[in-house]
Design a protein around this motif. Structure first.
Motif, PDB file in Angstrom:
ATOM      1  N   VAL A  48       7.575  -9.469  -1.959  1.00 35.93           N
ATOM      2  CA  VAL A  48       5.967  -8.252  -2.532  1.00 35.93           C
ATOM      3  C   VAL A  48       5.956  -7.062  -2.330  1.00 35.93           C
ATOM      4  N   ALA A  49       6.871  -6.877  -1.292  1.00 36.09           N
ATOM      5  CA  ALA A  49       7.187  -4.826  -1.527  1.00 36.09           C
ATOM      6  C   ALA A  49       8.013  -5.066  -0.552  1.00 36.09           C
ATOM      7  N   ALA A  50       8.492  -3.396  -0.613  1.00 39.80           N
ATOM      8  CA  ALA A  50       9.963  -2.959   0.915  1.00 39.80           C
ATOM      9  C   ALA A  50       9.861  -1.578   0.034  1.00 39.80           C
ATOM     10  N   ILE A  51       9.991  -1.268   1.435  1.00 37.05           N
ATOM     11  CA  ILE A  51       9.964   0.376   1.865  1.00 37.05           C
ATOM     12  C   ILE A  51      11.247   0.538   2.761  1.00 37.05           C
ATOM     13  N   SER A  52      11.570   1.840   1.879  1.00 36.37           N
ATOM     14  CA  SER A  52      12.951   2.906   2.541  1.00 36.37           C
ATOM     15  C   SER A  52      12.478   2.761   4.422  1.00 36.37           C
ATOM     16  N   TRP A  53      13.459   3.020   4.798  1.00 36.81           N
ATOM     17  CA  TRP A  53      13.789   3.528   6.072  1.00 36.81           C
ATOM     18  C   TRP A  53      12.631   4.989   6.361  1.00 36.81           C
ATOM     19  N   GLY A  54      13.227   6.496   5.183  1.00 36.64           N
ATOM     20  CA  GLY A  54      12.308   6.556   5.650  1.00 36.64           C
ATOM     21  C   GLY A  54      10.433   7.024   4.534  1.00 36.64           C
ATOM     22  N   GLY A  55      10.587   5.942   4.652  1.00 37.69           N
ATOM     23  CA  GLY A  55       9.140   6.146   3.377  1.00 37.69           C
ATOM     24  C   GLY A  55       9.147   6.332   2.385  1.00 37.69           C
ATOM     25  N   GLY A  56      10.317   7.203   1.778  1.00 36.58           N
ATOM     26  CA  GLY A  56      10.428   7.379   0.047  1.00 36.58           C
ATOM     27  C   GLY A  56      10.476   6.381  -0.506  1.00 36.58           C
ATOM     28  N   THR A  57      10.915   5.396  -0.493  1.00 32.06           N
ATOM     29  CA  THR A  57      11.434   4.631  -1.604  1.00 32.06           C
ATOM     30  C   THR A  57      10.638   3.410  -1.356  1.00 32.06           C
ATOM     31  N   LYS A  58      10.038   3.153  -2.678  1.00 33.41           N
ATOM     32  CA  LYS A  58       8.554   1.925  -2.143  1.00 33.41           C
ATOM     33  C   LYS A  58       8.889   0.979  -3.743  1.00 33.41           C
ATOM     34  N   THR A  59       9.289  -0.516  -3.342  1.00 34.86           N
ATOM     35  CA  THR A  59       9.250  -0.889  -4.500  1.00 34.86           C
ATOM     36  C   THR A  59       8.200  -1.941  -4.237  1.00 34.86           C
ATOM     37  N   TYR A  60       8.006  -2.104  -5.807  1.00 36.14           N
ATOM     38  CA  TYR A  60       6.569  -3.790  -5.435  1.00 36.14           C
ATOM     39  C   TYR A  60       7.171  -5.236  -6.701  1.00 36.14           C
ATOM     40  N   ALA A  61       6.191  -6.236  -5.830  1.00 33.88           N
ATOM     41  CA  ALA A  61       6.614  -7.124  -7.074  1.00 33.88           C
ATOM     42  C   ALA A  61       5.340  -6.609  -8.340  1.00 33.88           C
ATOM     43  N   ASP A  62       5.636  -7.636  -9.844  1.00 37.07           N
ATOM     44  CA  ASP A  62       5.439  -6.942 -10.809  1.00 37.07           C
ATOM     45  C   ASP A  62       3.603  -7.014 -10.565  1.00 37.07           C
ATOM     46  N   SER A  63       3.481  -8.122  -9.937  1.00 39.22           N
ATOM     47  CA  SER A  63       2.302  -8.839  -9.166  1.00 39.22           C
ATOM     48  C   SER A  63       1.033  -8.366  -8.598  1.00 39.22           C
ATOM     49  N   VAL A  64       1.323  -7.224  -7.846  1.00 42.40           N
ATOM     50  CA  VAL A  64       0.656  -6.456  -6.987  1.00 42.40           C
ATOM     51  C   VAL A  64       1.014  -5.015  -7.721  1.00 42.40           C
ATOM     52  N   LYS A  65       1.609  -4.904  -8.212  1.00 43.72           N
ATOM     53  CA  LYS A  65       1.377  -3.403  -8.420  1.00 43.72           C
ATOM     54  C   LYS A  65      -0.183  -2.322  -8.945  1.00 43.72           C
ATOM     55  N   GLY A  66      -0.529  -1.748  -8.396  1.00 44.48           N
ATOM     56  CA  GLY A  66      -1.975  -1.194  -8.282  1.00 44.48           C
ATOM     57  C   GLY A  66      -3.095  -1.926  -7.785  1.00 44.48           C
TER      58      GLY A  66
END
Length: 125
Positions: A48-66
């Motif tokens: 679904v989503a992931a976040i780096s240790w400091g929060g600066g990098t976030k990734t999302y599945a296409d189905s939940v983006k936005g």
């Protein structure tokens, strides 16, 4: 060893919102990337989503983006998933996961090594 405990799931109508929380204990939280996965009945678990240790990098599945937003509060050892504009197809058990990495690339479960017990999210139409 880390313990991950999810909360915040429940029943919501389509178009509604929920915020999931995942509290971590037992291992340094701020040094690890965190992620959310979900598993719907009869389907495989998916990223679904992931976040780096400091929060600066976030990734999302296409189905939940936005619609979904991941965040973390390292002072509280907690990661969040804000879910807006929920759809019936978002119905699933949502799992929090911790990675041994400070930032993850891609969406593979193999990048995560600790998992919570899951929290049920049900979206009615």
């Amino acid at each position: 060893q880390v313990q991950l405990v999810e909360s915040g799931g429940g029943l919501v109508q389509a178009g509604g919102s929920l915020r999931l929380s995942c509290a971590a204990s037992g291992r340094t939280f701020s040094s690890h990337a965190m992620g959310w996965f979900r598993q719907a009945p009869g389907k495989e678990r998916e990223f679904v989503a992931a976040i780096s240790w400091g929060g600066g990098t976030k990734t999302y599945a296409d189905s939940v983006k936005g619609r979904f937003s991941i965040s973390r509060d390292n002072a509280k050892n907690t990661v969040y998933l804000q879910m807006n504009s929920l759809k019936p197809e978002d119905t699933a058990v949502y799992y929090c996961a911790q990675s041994p990495l400070v930032v993850v690339t891609g969406t593979s479960e193999a990048q995560f090594y600790s998992w919570g017990q899951g929290t049920q999210v049900t979206v009615s139409s």
